[in-house]
Design an enzyme around this catalytic site. Structure first.
Site, PDB file in Angstrom:
ATOM      1  N   ASP A 169     -15.665  52.459 -66.582  1.00 57.65           N
ATOM      2  CA  ASP A 169     -16.986  52.119 -67.120  1.00 57.65           C
ATOM      3  C   ASP A 169     -16.868  51.275 -68.388  1.00 57.65           C
ATOM      4  O   ASP A 169     -17.847  50.690 -68.842  1.00 57.65           O
ATOM      5  CB  ASP A 169     -17.766  53.410 -67.456  1.00 57.65           C
ATOM      6  CG  ASP A 169     -18.864  53.706 -66.448  1.00 57.65           C
ATOM      7  OD1 ASP A 169     -19.256  52.790 -65.702  1.00 57.65           O
ATOM      8  OD2 ASP A 169     -19.344  54.862 -66.408  1.00 57.65           O
ATOM      9  N   LYS A 209     -22.151  54.314 -55.363  1.00 54.14           N
ATOM     10  CA  LYS A 209     -20.808  54.001 -55.860  1.00 54.14           C
ATOM     11  C   LYS A 209     -19.746  54.492 -54.872  1.00 54.14           C
ATOM     12  O   LYS A 209     -18.805  53.767 -54.549  1.00 54.14           O
ATOM     13  CB  LYS A 209     -20.590  54.643 -57.248  1.00 54.14           C
ATOM     14  CG  LYS A 209     -21.376  53.933 -58.348  1.00 54.14           C
ATOM     15  CD  LYS A 209     -21.367  54.697 -59.665  1.00 54.14           C
ATOM     16  CE  LYS A 209     -22.291  54.004 -60.660  1.00 54.14           C
ATOM     17  NZ  LYS A 209     -22.438  54.752 -61.923  1.00 54.14           N
ATOM     18  N   GLN A 216     -20.614  60.257 -64.604  1.00 50.39           N
ATOM     19  CA  GLN A 216     -21.966  59.722 -64.468  1.00 50.39           C
ATOM     20  C   GLN A 216     -22.841  60.190 -65.629  1.00 50.39           C
ATOM     21  O   GLN A 216     -22.935  61.381 -65.905  1.00 50.39           O
ATOM     22  CB  GLN A 216     -22.572  60.166 -63.118  1.00 50.39           C
ATOM     23  CG  GLN A 216     -23.935  59.573 -62.822  1.00 50.39           C
ATOM     24  CD  GLN A 216     -23.906  58.056 -62.659  1.00 50.39           C
ATOM     25  OE1 GLN A 216     -23.002  57.490 -62.050  1.00 50.39           O
ATOM     26  NE2 GLN A 216     -24.891  57.379 -63.226  1.00 50.39           N
TER      27      GLN A 216
END
Ligand code: NAD
Length: 287
Positions: free
Chosen positions: A121, A54, A98
């Protein structure tokens, strides 16, 4: 006739270049690059790999990325404090924590602490609710990537039978909602579903998102269906495979995504796109 391959890798590359152009334009207009901050708690090996990808993708696209590493033993309060600080930081457009988090930290509490406009997200209940009711929002990257692939492939969704196997909050459920809003008739299957084959054989568009290699056999697929494989499974041999028996299903389906090189690269491309969307939306509010 063998199925057409839906190449997520090359589509993701094109989309990443488009994000790069948007990021350059953002920089020239606002005097700073769009910013994404990733928080990694602990050192789960898979998470380390995802985070590295990422951050590297951000750098390549001209997004300023920052990785905050917290010890696996850190308290929820310490993590919440970081999120609170990033929520206020005007140079941070996207915040990504994460997952999974260590067991002593409640994921729900952490996700709810992220400002919905920075939730790249798309997991915050405000964004989930907006998706549910068809309002503009940041959408979860993997299902969004699936929709972009289907659109790019000119897959007819209005009136189509779409079957999603796997009903998680991050993939199956939001994808079912997106397909519904695109006009498909959606069946969402889970581990309790009876006669799975009977459902999957109805699908004009079949999506597998479970995490079980070989779950979808050729017999479970309607001839001419479009098959999207979200699953990622590492076999004992080290080989990476999806949930779909690729070789056999490719003889029945009209089009199919490979693993690797299908949905995976699209997920990261959508994260970059969400970060740009968040940045542009902030900038338009503050001008
Ligand atoms: P999850 O474990 O949270 O959810 C799995 C879902 O599958 C659950 O809803 C469960 O009820 C359902 N399920 C389990 N067994 C089933 C069965 N036999 N029949 C029907 N449904 C069944 O998983 P997740 O986080 O949604 O991930 C699913 C898969 O997708 C995993 O392999 C994961 O690695 C992969 N994944 C890939 C990407 C990507 O970028 N390509 C992103 C996220 C997840």
């Amino acid at each position: 006739m063998p199925a057409q391959l839906i190449d997520g890798k090359s589509l993701a590359e094109t989309l990443r270049q488009q994000v790069g152009s948007r990021a350059a334009r953002f920089l020239s207009l606002h005097g700073r690059a769009p910013g994404l901050t990733v928080i990694l708690v602990g050192s789960n090996p898979a998470s380390e790999v995802y985070v590295r990808h990422k951050v590297a993708a951000c750098e390549k696209a001209g997004i300023a990325s920052q990785l905050i590493r917290l010890d696996a033993t850190c308290s929820s309060e310490a993590l919440l404090e970081q999120i609170g600080r990033l929520n206020k930081d005007r140079t941070v457009d996207g915040i990504l924590v994460q997952l999974p988090l260590p067991k002593h930290i409640a994921e729900k509490t952490i996700i709810q602490a992220i400002a919905p406009g920075k939730d790249v997200d798309g997991f915050h209940p405000v964004n989930a609710g907006a998706l549910f009711t068809g309002q503009p929002c940041l959408k979860p990257c993997t299902p969004l990537g699936v929709m972009v692939m289907l659109e790019h492939h000119n897959t007819a969704l209005r009136g189509a039978e779409a079957v999603v196997v796997g009903a998680s909050n991050i993939v199956g459920k939001p994808l079912a909602m997106m397909l519904l809003q695109a006009g498909a008739t959606v069946t969402l299957c889970n581990s309790k579903t009876q006669n799975l084959e009977e459902k999957t054989r109805r699908a004009d568009v079949l999506v597998a998102a479970v995490g079980r290699p070989g779950l979808i056999s050729a017999e479970m697929v309607k001839p001419g269906a479009v098959v999207i494989d979200v699953g990622i499974n590492r076999l004992e041999s080290g080989q990476l495979v999806g949930d779909v028996d690729f070789d056999r299903v490719a003889r029945v389906a009209k089009a199919i995504t490979p693993v690797p090189g299908g949905v995976g690269p699209m997920t990261i491309a959508m994260l970059l796109q969400n970060t740009l969307d968040a940045a542009e939306s902030f900038a338009s509010l503050s001008t």
